[in-house]
Scaffold this active site. Structure first.
Site, PDB file in Angstrom:
ATOM      1  CG  HIS A   1      47.478  38.627  40.230  1.00  0.00           C
ATOM      2  ND1 HIS A   1      48.168  37.797  41.082  1.00  0.00           N
ATOM      3  CD2 HIS A   1      46.390  39.033  40.937  1.00  0.00           C
ATOM      4  CE1 HIS A   1      47.534  37.715  42.244  1.00  0.00           C
ATOM      5  NE2 HIS A   1      46.443  38.468  42.185  1.00  0.00           N
ATOM      6  CD  GLU A   2      44.493  42.480  40.720  1.00  0.00           C
ATOM      7  OE1 GLU A   2      43.308  42.091  40.839  1.00  0.00           O
ATOM      8  OE2 GLU A   2      45.271  42.597  41.688  1.00  0.00           O
TER       9      GLU A   2
ATOM     10  CG  HIS B   1      42.024  37.319  41.090  1.00  0.00           C
ATOM     11  ND1 HIS B   1      42.221  36.246  41.913  1.00  0.00           N
ATOM     12  CD2 HIS B   1      42.862  38.287  41.535  1.00  0.00           C
ATOM     13  CE1 HIS B   1      43.144  36.554  42.826  1.00  0.00           C
ATOM     14  NE2 HIS B   1      43.548  37.784  42.603  1.00  0.00           N
TER      15      HIS B   1
ATOM     16  CD  GLU C   1      45.129  37.029  45.871  1.00  0.00           C
ATOM     17  OE1 GLU C   1      45.784  37.282  44.835  1.00  0.00           O
ATOM     18  OE2 GLU C   1      44.045  37.571  46.126  1.00  0.00           O
TER      19      GLU C   1
HETATM   20 ZN   LIG Z   1      44.992  38.753  43.607  1.00  0.00          ZN
END
Ligand SMILES: [Zn+2]
Length: 464
Positions: A195-196, A200, A253
């Protein structure tokens, strides 16, 4: 404040470098003289001290608790780098060029060069504050942030403490229950990393700079949604946040969460995290199952009266649940049942055989739409459609709310030194008894000085 300064002076003898010494000196002078500029200087030394093994920051920091949003709450923390987690994360970043092409968009939608993130995973040793955040982005002095920088760190053990909770609702079989409690911590680590670091960080926003130069080949790139050339982009000063205020953060997100589950099926990525064979397969399954369960529990963060979502990540997970629900071939269902306590309950049944054949392509297609429209500064109507809670789901929400578990208690450890000088970590039970024992261990004797300060303080406020 005097005690605080004395302790800091003692700590100044154990620093790792000159910047840390200068930082502590400024803290001492700030706390003993009430000087804000000294605290600003301490913060300047702090941001210059990059990637230390022991990280600490202290002062009047966050203003969330003040009704006026001005006065900072006094807080301080000590954290240490989680070396094994940080090394997995850096291997993932090193291999980003190998994994990014697995995403459902073409190379022309990716950045020319992957920007290596400065991402450290820290474990909190002690965080003294009314609430413990999962990540921090400080200092709050705007001028310093704008001109000199700030630090952005993830507090890994705050997140993983949640996954050690043995209480699991809404899962069907005992097999699911067992896998889930055993593996959700590991699955979560994979998901957070993806995710990070790739979520992103992947992709580029199509834009035109102030000289009219595009950051993409205008006549070559085709919009996958329409089959036409790209006809919209970001102009100078425009960002996703400025253009799409209310949905901006949840939309992004959702993209990062989708990238996480999508790439968590890649065996090479699972290998970087140390998982192979049957264990890797189970972790992949638990990661997707976790996402579905999070999408259901997300309903706690929706207010039917105002029809509003109160949390960006939870809204995103609910959207993912809805996207999978829309799949032509069903991959999961949520069954309303009577629980062993005689009250209404829900069970999620997820068909693990359809994970890679059906669920993954469905998410890939959605992710592609979500992202390529973000790049062209177009919001997808489908995001709002999927965010709108259906009447059926409002009924599920009643059960979700009735089964909501009480807030977890964080009881932090203490450190002390043994007779031979080695450091001992003293942990306490996560219960009210644990909290009381922790205070008794910290303050074993009646502290007349603290008590008189407290009484004076009460007296002062009564007079006001
Ligand atoms: Zn995030």
């Amino acid at each position: 404040m005097k005690r605080m300064s004395d302790e800091l002076e003692a700590a100044a003898h154990h620093v790792a470098n000159r910047k840390q010494k200068d930082m502590i000196d400024r803290y001492v002078s700030s706390f003993s003289r009430g000087s804000v500029p000294d605290h600003e200087d301490a913060s300047r030394y702090w941001i210059k001290d990059k990637g230390p093994v022991v990280e600490t920051y202290i002062g009047f920091i966050e203003s969330y608790r003040d009704p006026f949003g001005l006065r900072g709450e006094y807080e301080g923390f000590v954290a240490v780098v989680n070396k094994s987690m940080s090394s997995k994360f850096s291997q993932l970043v090193d291999s980003a060029q190998e994994f990014l092409p697995l995403l459902p968009w073409g190379v022309e939608f990716e950045k020319d060069k992957f920007l290596r993130p400065d991402f450290t995973s820290l474990d909190v040793v002690s965080f003294a504050s009314s609430g413990i955040p999962a990540g921090i982005n400080i200092p709050n002095y705007d001028e310093i942030r704008q001109n000199e920088g700030f630090k952005n760190v993830s507090l890994g053990n705050v997140l993983s403490a949640a996954s050690q909770d043995k209480r699991v609702t809404f899962l069907t079989t005992t097999e699911d229950q067992g896998d889930f409690t055993d593996l959700r911590g590991k699955a979560f680590e994979v998901q957070v990393g993806l995710h990070e670091l790739l979520g992103h960080r992947s992709g580029k926003l199509f834009s035109k700079d102030k000289n009219g130069v595009f950051n993409f080949e205008q006549d070559k790139v085709i919009n996958p949604l329409t089959g036409d050339k790209i006809s919209s982009w970001y102009n100078p000063g425009e960002t996703w946040d400025t253009q799409f205020s209310t949905i901006a953060s949840t939309y992004e997100e959702c993209r990062a969460e989708c990238v996480g589950i999508y790439l968590s099926t890649d065996r090479n990525i699972l290998r970087i995290f140390g998982y192979e064979g049957a264990e890797a397969e189970d972790i992949m399954y638990v990661n997707w199952l976790s996402m579905l369960r999070a999408g259901l529990i997300a309903l706690e963060f929706y207010t039917p009266e105002t029809k509003k979502w109160r949390q960006a990540h939870m809204q995103a997970r609910y959207v993912i649940l809805r996207v999978l629900m829309d799949s032509d071939t069903p991959v999961f269902n949520i069954e309303s049942v009577t629980g062993s306590d005689g009250k209404p309950d829900l069970l999620i049944r997820f068909d693990r055989n359809k994970l890679e054949t059906i669920a993954k392509p469905v998410i890939g297609e959605f992710l592609n739409k979500l992202y390529t429209s973000l790049q062209q500064m177009l919001a997808q109507d489908s995001y709002n459609k999927y965010s709108t809670v259906t009447d059926d789901h409002l009924m599920l929400r009643d059960t979700v709310m009735a089964r909501k578990m009480p807030r977890r208690l964080f009881v932090q450890p203490h450190t002390s030194t043994d007779t031979d000088g080695s450091v001992v970590l003293n942990e306490f039970d996560s219960s009210f008894e644990g909290i009381i024992s922790s205070f008794l261990a910290r303050y074993p004797n009646n502290d007349t000085e603290l008590e008189s300060l407290w009484r004076n303080d009460q007296h002062y406020w009564k007079q006001k």
